[in-house]
Scaffold this active site. Structure first.
Site, PDB file in Angstrom:
ATOM      1  N   GLN A 111       0.853  -1.193   0.000  1.00 12.52           N
ATOM      2  CA  GLN A 111       0.000   0.000   0.000  1.00 12.52           C
ATOM      3  C   GLN A 111       0.885   1.238   0.000  1.00 12.52           C
ATOM      4  O   GLN A 111       1.570   1.537   0.993  1.00 12.52           O
ATOM      5  CB  GLN A 111      -0.934   0.053   1.212  1.00 12.52           C
ATOM      6  CG  GLN A 111      -1.946   1.203   1.019  1.00 12.52           C
ATOM      7  CD  GLN A 111      -2.756   1.541   2.260  1.00 12.52           C
ATOM      8  OE1 GLN A 111      -2.220   1.590   3.363  1.00 12.52           O
ATOM      9  NE2 GLN A 111      -4.042   1.819   2.087  1.00 12.52           N
ATOM     10  N   TYR A 197      -5.191  11.245   4.392  1.00  9.33           N
ATOM     11  CA  TYR A 197      -3.768  11.417   4.055  1.00  9.33           C
ATOM     12  C   TYR A 197      -3.617  12.199   2.745  1.00  9.33           C
ATOM     13  O   TYR A 197      -4.601  12.735   2.234  1.00  9.33           O
ATOM     14  CB  TYR A 197      -3.089  10.044   4.008  1.00  9.33           C
ATOM     15  CG  TYR A 197      -3.082   9.375   5.369  1.00  9.33           C
ATOM     16  CD1 TYR A 197      -2.377   9.940   6.431  1.00  9.33           C
ATOM     17  CD2 TYR A 197      -3.814   8.219   5.618  1.00  9.33           C
ATOM     18  CE1 TYR A 197      -2.388   9.358   7.692  1.00  9.33           C
ATOM     19  CE2 TYR A 197      -3.820   7.623   6.874  1.00  9.33           C
ATOM     20  CZ  TYR A 197      -3.113   8.196   7.913  1.00  9.33           C
ATOM     21  OH  TYR A 197      -3.124   7.636   9.162  1.00  9.33           O
TER      22      TYR A 197
END
Ligand SMILES: Cc1cc2nc3c(=O)[nH]c(=O)nc-3n(C[C@H](O)[C@H](O)[C@H](O)COP(=O)(O)O)c2cc1C
Length: 387
Positions: A111, A197
């Protein structure tokens, strides 16, 4: 192997790009902060190998800091123990992880993660690098959140917005890490475009108030994510799959929404699909929760129908409490809601199902559930070690 008949849809193979998974079950990405000096070691390799051996078709790793100097810092995990995907030792560590998962019959995607607004200034492997924020904003204080009260004063002051050069540098960082992932033998790329994020902070109007081409309506707020997907696609070629995680909740506010309407969500997802994303990981706290008022459809169901791509559901599978509740209560009991998930998958509502805390609690969850055996309950204490 014997199988509970109603669970058949979860255990059918599925193909994404040039990769076939042996079943529809994925391990959700989970930061564990167990990589000393940012290098995944033998303990980390064993942790992932055990989940593959327990029957999980696709492992999505914990968030991995991309090759951009402000990608990780303190604020979300312990930055010296969050893995990176550049540097000789890091790549050697990942090769061992990948080999272990492959030998156990699983597939694995890293990821790719840039913490963006969450990084505390002056921390991480490159402390001098300025943190990257689309508009200099961390987000609204006082949201429904689990971030610590000590953390907020360290990030809440507005900083300067990202420059065009910094945007280009971040896009390039994602592409470089994707190239490294391919070289290390990973089967595909997972992109962290959720939870507030960097990528998500471009999508969210609370943190993106830019007036240039990266800010404004949803099509404009999507542009940074689109550029990231395009750059990764160019770096890895046409066949290696890209799984894009987008989501409702933000670390700043668990009640936040990714879009006001399905139409708005469609603008985002179609742009990402056109850029090269093969599938969407629709991050929610509860996999079957209706995403928009007036419709029973889950976020993963909307993602599939709006984008025309495969989708993955996540949130609370196999457990009695969602992520937010288990922060408060310290755990979650076992719950058989995976029958509902299997039925939904059988009807074509979504194509894959990710498990987070259930796989921390029980590495053998898929094999046990398939045979109708009991699984282990989740407790927050389990986060103290990799097991
Ligand atoms: C310890 C922990 C760490 C997590 N770290 C990440 C992460 O690095 N990247 C991410 O996208 N989501 C992260 N999540 C969210 C999970 O991927 C998942 O979406 C969430 O836990 C809901 O699934 P669950 O109810 O099955 O646990 C994390 C969750 C937990 C419990």
């Amino acid at each position: 192997m014997n199988m509970v008949p109603e669970l058949h849809p979860l255990f059918e193979p599925i193909t994404l790009g040039n990769v076939t998974f042996k079943n529809r079950l994925a391990m959700a990405p989970m930061t564990r902060s167990f990589s000393p000096e940012n290098v995944p070691d033998a303990v980390v390799a064993d942790y992932y190998r055990r989940r593959a051996a327990g029957g999980t078709g696709l492992i999505v790793t914990e968030g991995v800091g991309i090759d951009q100097s402000a990608a990780i810092g303190d604020g979300s995990g312990t930055s010296s123990r969050i893995p990176l995907l550049h540097g000789e030792a890091q790549l050697a560590g990942w090769r061992a992880v990948v080999d272990g998962v492959h030998a156990a019959g699983g597939k694995i995607f890293p990821q790719l993660w840039h913490q963006g607004v969450f990084r505390i200034e002056g921390t991480g492997p490159y402390p001098d690098a300025p943190s990257l924020r689309p508009s200099g904003l961390w987000g609204p204080d006082g949201g429904f959140s689990t971030v610590s009260r000590d953390y907020i004063p360290r990030v809440i002051q507005p900083t300067r917005p990202m420059t065009e050069e910094e945007i280009a540098d971040a896009v390039h960082g994602f592409a470089k890490s994707a190239t490294n992932a391919k070289a290390a033998g990973f089967d595909g790329i997972a992109i962290h475009g959720a939870s507030g994020y960097l990528i998500d902070s471009f999508f969210w109007p609370q943190t993106n108030q830019r007036v240039d081409r990266y800010g404004g309506d949803m099509a404009k707020r999507a542009l940074f994510g689109v550029e990231v997907v395009k750059a990764i696609r160019e770096a890895i070629g046409p066949d290696m799959p890209i799984l894009f995680r987008f989501g409702q909740w933000k670390q700043q506010d668990f009640n936040a929404k990714i879009a006001e309407t399905p139409d708005e969500l469609g603008i985002l997802l179609r742009a990402l699909a056109e850029a090269g994303a093969d599938a969407f990981d629709a991050s929610t706290l509860y996999f079957s929760a209706p995403a928009f008022e007036g419709s029973p459809l889950s976020l993963a169901a909307w993602a599939k129908s709006l984008s025309g791509k495969l989708s993955m559901a996540v949130g609370g599978v196999g457990l009695s409490e969602n992520l937010f509740a288990s922060f408060e209560t310290g755990g979650a009991a076992v719950e058989n809601n995976f029958f509902d998930a299997a039925e939904r998958m059988g009807r074509g509502e979504f194509d894959m199902l990710a498990l987070g805390r259930a796989l921390i609690a029980d590495p053998d969850w898929p094999n046990k559930v398939r045979r109708g055996e009991p699984t282990l309950a989740y407790s927050r204490d389990m986060l103290g070690a990799l097991a």
